[in-house]
Design a protein around this motif. Structure first.
Motif, PDB file in Angstrom:
ATOM      1  N   GLN A  95       0.786  -1.215  -0.097  1.00 46.47           N
ATOM      2  CA  GLN A  95      -0.133   0.169   0.172  1.00 46.47           C
ATOM      3  C   GLN A  95       0.945   1.114  -0.056  1.00 46.47           C
ATOM      4  O   GLN A  95       0.604   2.188  -0.863  1.00 46.47           O
ATOM      5  CB  GLN A  95      -0.837   0.018   1.331  1.00 46.47           C
ATOM      6  CG  GLN A  95      -2.020  -1.002   1.119  1.00 46.47           C
ATOM      7  CD  GLN A  95      -2.925  -0.922   2.288  1.00 46.47           C
ATOM      8  OE1 GLN A  95      -2.658  -1.355   3.634  1.00 46.47           O
ATOM      9  NE2 GLN A  95      -4.009  -0.370   2.152  1.00 46.47           N
ATOM     10  N   ILE A  96       1.795   1.207   0.737  1.00 51.34           N
ATOM     11  CA  ILE A  96       2.845   2.374   0.816  1.00 51.34           C
ATOM     12  C   ILE A  96       3.303   2.602  -0.436  1.00 51.34           C
ATOM     13  O   ILE A  96       3.575   3.826  -1.085  1.00 51.34           O
ATOM     14  CB  ILE A  96       3.930   2.286   2.079  1.00 51.34           C
ATOM     15  CG1 ILE A  96       3.143   2.138   3.388  1.00 51.34           C
ATOM     16  CG2 ILE A  96       4.703   3.278   2.036  1.00 51.34           C
ATOM     17  CD1 ILE A  96       4.083   1.582   4.362  1.00 51.34           C
ATOM     18  N   GLN A  97       4.167   1.639  -0.860  1.00 51.31           N
ATOM     19  CA  GLN A  97       4.666   1.670  -2.287  1.00 51.31           C
ATOM     20  C   GLN A  97       3.815   2.063  -3.326  1.00 51.31           C
ATOM     21  O   GLN A  97       4.168   2.796  -4.232  1.00 51.31           O
ATOM     22  CB  GLN A  97       5.407   0.267  -2.543  1.00 51.31           C
ATOM     23  CG  GLN A  97       6.388   0.479  -3.837  1.00 51.31           C
ATOM     24  CD  GLN A  97       7.595   1.259  -3.431  1.00 51.31           C
ATOM     25  OE1 GLN A  97       8.350   1.046  -2.466  1.00 51.31           O
ATOM     26  NE2 GLN A  97       7.796   2.178  -4.249  1.00 51.31           N
ATOM     27  N   GLY A  98       2.609   1.725  -3.301  1.00 49.21           N
ATOM     28  CA  GLY A  98       1.691   2.006  -4.318  1.00 49.21           C
ATOM     29  C   GLY A  98       1.323   3.451  -4.321  1.00 49.21           C
ATOM     30  O   GLY A  98       1.226   4.281  -5.163  1.00 49.21           O
ATOM     31  N   ASP A 101       4.501   5.484  -5.624  1.00 48.57           N
ATOM     32  CA  ASP A 101       4.485   5.213  -7.136  1.00 48.57           C
ATOM     33  C   ASP A 101       3.454   6.353  -7.789  1.00 48.57           C
ATOM     34  O   ASP A 101       3.705   7.121  -8.841  1.00 48.57           O
ATOM     35  CB  ASP A 101       4.284   4.014  -7.653  1.00 48.57           C
ATOM     36  CG  ASP A 101       5.382   2.871  -7.107  1.00 48.57           C
ATOM     37  OD1 ASP A 101       6.384   3.623  -6.849  1.00 48.57           O
ATOM     38  OD2 ASP A 101       5.237   1.684  -7.105  1.00 48.57           O
ATOM     39  N   ALA A 102       2.330   6.160  -7.349  1.00 46.70           N
ATOM     40  CA  ALA A 102       1.300   7.137  -7.669  1.00 46.70           C
ATOM     41  C   ALA A 102       1.459   8.420  -7.431  1.00 46.70           C
ATOM     42  O   ALA A 102       1.347   9.461  -8.567  1.00 46.70           O
ATOM     43  CB  ALA A 102      -0.019   6.964  -7.118  1.00 46.70           C
ATOM     44  N   ARG A 103       2.104   9.142  -6.520  1.00 44.32           N
ATOM     45  CA  ARG A 103       2.414  10.378  -6.389  1.00 44.32           C
ATOM     46  C   ARG A 103       3.595  10.908  -7.061  1.00 44.32           C
ATOM     47  O   ARG A 103       3.718  11.892  -7.801  1.00 44.32           O
ATOM     48  CB  ARG A 103       3.077  10.539  -4.975  1.00 44.32           C
ATOM     49  CG  ARG A 103       1.885  10.685  -3.878  1.00 44.32           C
ATOM     50  CD  ARG A 103       0.890  11.707  -4.090  1.00 44.32           C
ATOM     51  NE  ARG A 103       1.456  12.841  -3.774  1.00 44.32           N
ATOM     52  CZ  ARG A 103       1.032  13.967  -4.501  1.00 44.32           C
ATOM     53  NH1 ARG A 103       0.417  14.097  -5.622  1.00 44.32           N
ATOM     54  NH2 ARG A 103       1.587  15.111  -4.136  1.00 44.32           N
ATOM     55  N   GLU A 104       4.625   9.889  -7.400  1.00 40.34           N
ATOM     56  CA  GLU A 104       5.994  10.132  -8.398  1.00 40.34           C
ATOM     57  C   GLU A 104       5.336  10.293  -9.700  1.00 40.34           C
ATOM     58  O   GLU A 104       6.060  11.141 -10.458  1.00 40.34           O
ATOM     59  CB  GLU A 104       6.975   9.208  -8.227  1.00 40.34           C
ATOM     60  CG  GLU A 104       7.479   9.298  -6.712  1.00 40.34           C
ATOM     61  CD  GLU A 104       8.648   8.317  -6.584  1.00 40.34           C
ATOM     62  OE1 GLU A 104       9.636   8.404  -5.848  1.00 40.34           O
ATOM     63  OE2 GLU A 104       8.681   7.024  -7.050  1.00 40.34           O
ATOM     64  N   ARG A 105       4.332   9.612 -10.131  1.00 36.58           N
ATOM     65  CA  ARG A 105       4.028   9.606 -11.684  1.00 36.58           C
ATOM     66  C   ARG A 105       2.784  10.868 -11.649  1.00 36.58           C
ATOM     67  O   ARG A 105       2.170  11.036 -12.827  1.00 36.58           O
ATOM     68  CB  ARG A 105       3.405   8.526 -12.053  1.00 36.58           C
ATOM     69  CG  ARG A 105       2.327   7.793 -11.397  1.00 36.58           C
ATOM     70  CD  ARG A 105       1.849   6.562 -12.199  1.00 36.58           C
ATOM     71  NE  ARG A 105       0.591   5.997 -11.709  1.00 36.58           N
ATOM     72  CZ  ARG A 105       0.698   4.924 -10.719  1.00 36.58           C
ATOM     73  NH1 ARG A 105       1.641   4.543 -10.425  1.00 36.58           N
ATOM     74  NH2 ARG A 105      -0.669   4.608 -10.298  1.00 36.58           N
ATOM     75  N   GLY A 106       2.501  11.530 -10.551  1.00 36.36           N
ATOM     76  CA  GLY A 106       1.571  12.641 -10.464  1.00 36.36           C
ATOM     77  C   GLY A 106      -0.001  12.113 -10.671  1.00 36.36           C
ATOM     78  O   GLY A 106      -0.697  12.871 -11.240  1.00 36.36           O
ATOM     79  N   ASP A 107      -0.255  10.730 -10.408  1.00 32.76           N
ATOM     80  CA  ASP A 107      -1.602  10.293 -10.399  1.00 32.76           C
ATOM     81  C   ASP A 107      -2.220  10.517  -9.094  1.00 32.76           C
ATOM     82  O   ASP A 107      -2.268   9.632  -8.247  1.00 32.76           O
ATOM     83  CB  ASP A 107      -1.692   8.837 -10.782  1.00 32.76           C
ATOM     84  CG  ASP A 107      -3.103   8.421 -10.859  1.00 32.76           C
ATOM     85  OD1 ASP A 107      -4.004   9.081 -10.678  1.00 32.76           O
ATOM     86  OD2 ASP A 107      -3.224   7.265 -11.485  1.00 32.76           O
ATOM     87  N   LEU A 114      -5.416   5.130  -2.588  1.00 41.96           N
ATOM     88  CA  LEU A 114      -4.567   4.362  -1.545  1.00 41.96           C
ATOM     89  C   LEU A 114      -4.289   4.965  -0.383  1.00 41.96           C
ATOM     90  O   LEU A 114      -4.307   4.450   0.516  1.00 41.96           O
ATOM     91  CB  LEU A 114      -3.321   4.392  -2.556  1.00 41.96           C
ATOM     92  CG  LEU A 114      -3.127   3.493  -3.999  1.00 41.96           C
ATOM     93  CD1 LEU A 114      -1.902   3.697  -4.552  1.00 41.96           C
ATOM     94  CD2 LEU A 114      -3.037   1.779  -3.304  1.00 41.96           C
ATOM     95  N   ALA A 115      -4.259   6.459  -0.058  1.00 45.49           N
ATOM     96  CA  ALA A 115      -4.261   7.070   0.858  1.00 45.49           C
ATOM     97  C   ALA A 115      -5.368   6.816   1.728  1.00 45.49           C
ATOM     98  O   ALA A 115      -5.292   6.603   3.227  1.00 45.49           O
ATOM     99  CB  ALA A 115      -3.943   8.698   0.805  1.00 45.49           C
ATOM    100  N   LYS A 269       8.886   7.423   2.254  1.00 42.94           N
ATOM    101  CA  LYS A 269      10.188   6.199   2.194  1.00 42.94           C
ATOM    102  C   LYS A 269      10.856   6.198   3.282  1.00 42.94           C
ATOM    103  O   LYS A 269      11.197   4.991   3.870  1.00 42.94           O
ATOM    104  CB  LYS A 269      11.075   6.717   1.114  1.00 42.94           C
ATOM    105  CG  LYS A 269      10.458   6.659  -0.338  1.00 42.94           C
ATOM    106  CD  LYS A 269      11.375   7.017  -1.423  1.00 42.94           C
ATOM    107  CE  LYS A 269      10.858   6.802  -2.990  1.00 42.94           C
ATOM    108  NZ  LYS A 269      11.748   7.121  -3.958  1.00 42.94           N
ATOM    109  N   ALA A 270      11.262   7.453   4.199  1.00 48.09           N
ATOM    110  CA  ALA A 270      11.884   7.240   5.335  1.00 48.09           C
ATOM    111  C   ALA A 270      11.069   6.317   6.367  1.00 48.09           C
ATOM    112  O   ALA A 270      11.687   5.658   7.056  1.00 48.09           O
ATOM    113  CB  ALA A 270      12.097   8.462   5.900  1.00 48.09           C
ATOM    114  N   THR A 271      10.056   6.620   6.472  1.00 48.76           N
ATOM    115  CA  THR A 271       9.086   5.956   7.404  1.00 48.76           C
ATOM    116  C   THR A 271       9.002   4.427   6.996  1.00 48.76           C
ATOM    117  O   THR A 271       9.080   3.487   7.683  1.00 48.76           O
ATOM    118  CB  THR A 271       7.817   6.710   7.544  1.00 48.76           C
ATOM    119  OG1 THR A 271       7.577   7.877   7.641  1.00 48.76           O
ATOM    120  CG2 THR A 271       6.700   5.916   8.611  1.00 48.76           C
TER     121      THR A 271
END
Length: 296
Positions: A95-98, A101-107, A114-115, A269-271
């Motif tokens: 869930q965290i990785q999803g 990924d969504a934030r990094e691709r701007g979705d 997911l949040a 990512k740090a968390t």
């Protein structure tokens, strides 16, 4: 055997995606409602809670004992199955990785969806507040979904894993009626009792695998806030230690000027990394205890 069962379960939880669809606890929620209704006034309090949680846990214990008596391997496999079922119910790391990924691709739409799955509540308005809420939720849910389950499995085997998971579910589904219902209050009290030791061990794990000085300072500072409120203190301890370990200011009301998408992603990512280091530390400790047991 406990260590091997934990390693197998964690490995399967990470690699077998279909497990997320199998780990459903609707049956327990329906069972709890059915039995509570049958118990009438006797079910609206501690007795009802103990009976509702205790009957499935007793069944797990009886089956586990019978299988071990028949063949050790069968008992071991049953223990792995119970532990695997008790983790989650969803894979927090996925869930965290999803979300990342969504934030990094701007979705944004996918990220908010997911949040919602991570927070289980209405999303805060700003990106800074959302990031902080997700950070705090990860610190608490890593304990509730994984670490506390492993603790009780190490202590009581499959019975412990089942006991903790069912108490957590009952606590969550009765949360809205807690102010008015002795039944919900008893469910919260049972979960708080089961949470007390593993939450503090998880907080210690965050401190050891993060910024120890900041984590301990936050932990000590939170002591006065939770004095006399032991039923709620576990969450406070987890957040105080975890945020300190990440060197985050838990009293910061607004986003700093330099807070941007990269800052948001880096914090999540740090968390995530802190949780993984803590999990590894727990497994190492269990391994050392296992080896010490074999040595004697």
């Amino acid at each position: 055997m406990t260590l091997i069962a934990i390693l197998i379960s964690l490995g399967m939880d990470k690699s077998v995606a279909t497990l997320q669809d199998l780990r459903r606890f609707g049956w327990f929620v329906q069972f709890a409602r059915w039995l509570r209704a049958r118990l009438a006034q006797f079910g609206n309090g501690p007795f009802g809670v103990l009976l509702i949680v205790g009957l499935p846990v007793l069944a797990v214990g009886v089956v586990s004992y019978a299988l071990y008596e028949a063949l050790d391997l069968l008992g071991f496999l049953f223990g792995v199955a119970v532990l695997l079922f008790a983790l989650g119910p969803k894979n927090l790391d996925e869930q965290i990785q999803g979300y990342i990924d969504a934030r990094e691709r701007g979705d944004t739409e996918a990220a908010h969806h997911l949040a919602t799955g991570i927070l289980h509540e209405q999303l805060p308005g700003s990106a800074f507040q959302l990031t902080r809420a997700i950070t705090e939720s990860i610190l608490v849910q890593a304990h509730e979904r994984i670490l506390a389950v492993l603790f009780w499995f190490a202590v009581l085997g499959p019975v412990g894993a089942a006991l903790y998971r069912l108490s957590a579910i009952l606590n969550n589904v009765t949360r809205k009626e807690r102010e008015i219902s002795p039944y919900a209050q008893a469910a919260a009290r049972l979960h708080a009792i089961l949470d007390w030791v593993p939450a503090r061990l998880a907080a210690l794990g965050y401190a050891v695998t993060g910024s120890f000085v900041d984590a301990v300072a936050n932990w000590r500072a939170s002591g006065e806030k939770w004095a006399g409120r032991w039923e709620e203190s576990s969450t406070g301890v987890l957040l105080a230690s975890g945020l300190g370990a990440l060197q985050l200011d838990d009293s910061q009301p607004a986003a700093p000027a330099e807070f941007d998408l990269q800052s948001e992603v880096d914090q999540i990512k740090a968390t995530q990394a802190l949780v993984w280091r803590t999990l590894v530390a727990w497994v190492v400790v269990i391994a050392l205890m296992t080896l010490a047991g074999w040595a004697t």
